[in-house]
Design an enzyme around this catalytic site. Structure first.
Site, short mmCIF file in Angstrom:
data_model
loop_
_atom_site.label_atom_id
_atom_site.label_comp_id
_atom_site.label_asym_id
_atom_site.label_seq_id
_atom_site.Cartn_x
_atom_site.Cartn_y
_atom_site.Cartn_z
CB ILE A 34 37.18 -9.69 -1.54
CG1 ILE A 34 37.54 -11.14 -1.75
CG2 ILE A 34 35.72 -9.43 -1.78
CD1 ILE A 34 36.94 -12.07 -0.71
CD GLU A 99 27.41 -4.59 -1.87
OE1 GLU A 99 28.47 -5.20 -1.61
OE2 GLU A 99 26.90 -4.56 -3.00
CG HIS A 104 33.50 -0.06 4.28
ND1 HIS A 104 32.33 -0.39 4.94
CD2 HIS A 104 33.20 -0.05 2.95
CE1 HIS A 104 31.38 -0.57 4.05
NE2 HIS A 104 31.87 -0.36 2.84
P1 AMP Z 1 30.15 -0.95 0.36
O1 AMP Z 1 29.25 -1.17 -0.83
O2 AMP Z 1 30.65 0.46 0.46
O3 AMP Z 1 29.53 -1.45 1.65
O4 AMP Z 1 31.45 -1.81 0.08
C1 AMP Z 1 31.67 -3.07 0.60
C2 AMP Z 1 32.96 -3.59 -0.03
O5 AMP Z 1 33.44 -4.67 0.74
C3 AMP Z 1 32.81 -4.08 -1.46
O6 AMP Z 1 33.71 -3.34 -2.31
C4 AMP Z 1 33.20 -5.56 -1.38
O7 AMP Z 1 33.91 -6.01 -2.51
C5 AMP Z 1 34.07 -5.58 -0.12
N1 AMP Z 1 34.13 -6.85 0.58
C6 AMP Z 1 33.10 -7.66 0.94
N2 AMP Z 1 33.56 -8.73 1.61
C7 AMP Z 1 34.90 -8.60 1.68
C8 AMP Z 1 35.94 -9.39 2.25
N3 AMP Z 1 35.68 -10.54 2.90
N4 AMP Z 1 37.23 -8.96 2.13
C9 AMP Z 1 37.50 -7.80 1.49
N5 AMP Z 1 36.55 -7.01 0.93
C10 AMP Z 1 35.28 -7.40 1.02
#
Ligand code: AMP
Length: 121
Positions: A34, A99, A104
């Site tokens: 996102i 986060e 992922h």
């Molecule tokens: P991390 O810091 O590795 O946990 O990455 C989490 C990622 O999830 C970040 O790059 C966010 O931009 C992404 N993210 C959070 N919410 C969403 C969502 N609803 N759809 C797509 N990506 C998301």
């Protein structure tokens, strides 16, 4: 760390939140991040409930691990990233700044990505 079934990616898997899907099979779902950090920034998540890579590597079945990594490569292929290259990354735990507590793999590409990390000093 116990798995939180209400994390954002679990809710995307259940269809409770929208996602721009790229690929899906029995092992994985891929969708666009996102807040992209590269011209192409996709996320690939396993269908199973795994907090992070650490958890997945220790407890997932061999078929899930194989299926998941094949799905990561398939996602890169569908995005046309193979010929020019791409980077994959998974954050695990606080030092990595993870986060969302569902494993992922980030897939970055679509242009030169620069050095892997910024130097600490
Ligand atoms: P991390 O810091 O590795 O946990 O990455 C989490 C990622 O999830 C970040 O790059 C966010 O931009 C992404 N993210 C959070 N919410 C969403 C969502 N609803 N759809 C797509 N990506 C998301």
């Amino acid at each position: 760390m116990a798995y939180d079934p209400n994390n954002i990616f679990a809710r995307i898997l259940r269809g409770e939140l929208p996602a721009r899907k790229i690929y899906e099979d029995e092992y994985a779902l891929a969708f666009h991040d996102i807040h992209p950090l590269a011209p192409v920034h996709a996320l690939v998540i396993p269908k199973g409930a795994y907090v992070s890579f650490d958890d997945f590597a220790a407890t997932a079945r061999a078929a899930e691990i194989t299926g998941f990594f094949r799905a990561v490569a398939k996602t890169a292929e569908l995005l046309g990233l193979g010929p020019t290259g791409y980077r994959i990354l998974a954050n695990h735990g606080p030092d990595s700044h993870q986060e969302v507590p569902h494993l992922h793999i980030h897939v970055f590409g679509g242009g030169p990505l620069g050095p892997m990390l910024t130097r600490l000093s």
